[in-house]
Design a protein around this motif. Sequence first.
Motif, mmCIF file in Angstrom:
data_model
loop_
_atom_site.group_PDB
_atom_site.id
_atom_site.type_symbol
_atom_site.label_atom_id
_atom_site.label_comp_id
_atom_site.label_asym_id
_atom_site.label_seq_id
_atom_site.Cartn_x
_atom_site.Cartn_y
_atom_site.Cartn_z
ATOM 1 N N ARG A 268 0.832 -1.202 0.000
ATOM 2 C CA ARG A 268 0.000 0.000 0.000
ATOM 3 C C ARG A 268 0.869 1.256 0.000
ATOM 4 N N ILE B 283 2.136 2.268 -3.444
ATOM 5 C CA ILE B 283 1.137 2.924 -4.297
ATOM 6 C C ILE B 283 0.898 4.358 -3.834
ATOM 7 N N VAL C 61 -1.773 4.592 -11.265
ATOM 8 C CA VAL C 61 -0.781 3.893 -10.439
ATOM 9 C C VAL C 61 -1.256 2.522 -9.980
ATOM 10 N N ILE D 68 -4.530 1.558 -8.328
ATOM 11 C CA ILE D 68 -5.488 1.292 -7.251
ATOM 12 C C ILE D 68 -6.482 0.249 -7.761
#
Length: 490
Positions: free
Chosen positions: A67, A70, A193, A195
């Motif tokens: 996470r 990102i 990116v 998600i």
Amino acid sequence: MLKLKNYINGEWRSTSSEDVNVVINPANQEIIAYAPRSSKEETEEAIRAARVAFDSGIWSSKTTHERAAILNAIADKIDERAEELTVLETMDNGKRKDEAAFDIADAATCFRYYAGLILHPEGETYQVPDTVQSMVVKEPVGVAGLIVPWNFPLLMGVWKIAPALAAGNSIVYKPAELTPITTTKLFEIMEEVGIPKGVANLVMGRGSVVGQTIAESKDVDLVSFTGSTEVGREIMRAAAGNLKKISLELGGKSPNIVFADADLETAVDYGLFGIFFGSGQVCSSGSRILVEESIYDEYVARYVERAKNIKVGPGLQEGIDVGAIVSEGQMNSILEYIEIGKLEGATLATGGYRLTENGLDKGFFIAPTVFIDVTNDMRIVREEIFGPVVTIQKFSTEEEAIRLANDSDYGLAGAVFSNDGAKALRVIKQIRAGITWINYYHPTYVEAPWGGYKQSGIGRSLGKYGLDDFQEIKQINVQLNVQPINWFTS
């Protein structure tokens, strides 16, 4: 001309409604975008997508390192597109371009901060008097409904999006109708990116439809709202339907106390910055200046003289100090309060009118406005105006300054100016507000909590407290000596 779309379950979608929101540049009233006014059904579809995504674990089960990577990638893309985002924010909101530039840079910083924070998770263990290991872990809340205001369109959104995603939640995001443009660019970046589908959903539209649906939905586990206290109450009532977690950052009417021993030039300078930054459309604005009686006249004279020289104009124009008011409706509300102040008997020291010369008639501009000879029972002292309007009143003792400062329904922010360090700290500790400063005003930091007391809200944004808002706390107990308890004899 931009034609904006919702982003639901990983797809860009036009609304099925024929009712379209026209987005204008408040500096000249030119149309800059058309945005959806989504229906209840479209909002519910976004909520379902977020629910499915969260329950699947496609995001929440990722490691913190995954996470964080990102989130850092989002920050990098914001930096790459900083000039584009800055110009769009200025056109959409009306603020000065350099103010918008700071907002965009801070948005990238916020993503990086939470990317770093989740790599250092906090937990607790307890040495309980038993053969048990007791511990606490933090988990994502689930589906987070995020509703943001128009005064910091991208930055306020990121204050919610970054910690919500960092914690592992899925989100349904509603931008303000007046300022939706940079939000769509951020969602473009998030899609770029990687998600996962359904984790981040964007739904534009009226608060009475989209916002209400988010607040009422039993599939939404948390609502985080920034805006007026009045709307905050409505959100709170709607959220009570399933007792969902709420975080509310609401209005303010913040005191700025200036003692006679303060550095006067500094106190005047920050007194101006405290209210006229962002055209006064800032929840933490220092809209009530309290000045010790012995320096009151000198402070007012210096303050008014400088206020008269503030340059107001389009945010993209060079040499501008203060930009436009965000909309005609907001401008008219501010002008109405100015008339109320006059009727209440306050003295208008400068400003108090709409600016229309040199082409400013095409936009929404108000001269920086200063009222003196005010009392605490006046509406202009008690109610949030949310514009470039300040009141300056006098006090004679430290106790009176504290009493006047706390005589408010709000408790968001406050400041003290004094060269007596002990007195400054003594007074600031007695101010009932969540964000305070000594000998300056406004700057805040992503590492520190943001939020207020009383009717200024519930919960905190930013810092580790902002992450906590998007997490649940779970107690886990492990029996180390596994055997029957034999509580019942038969």
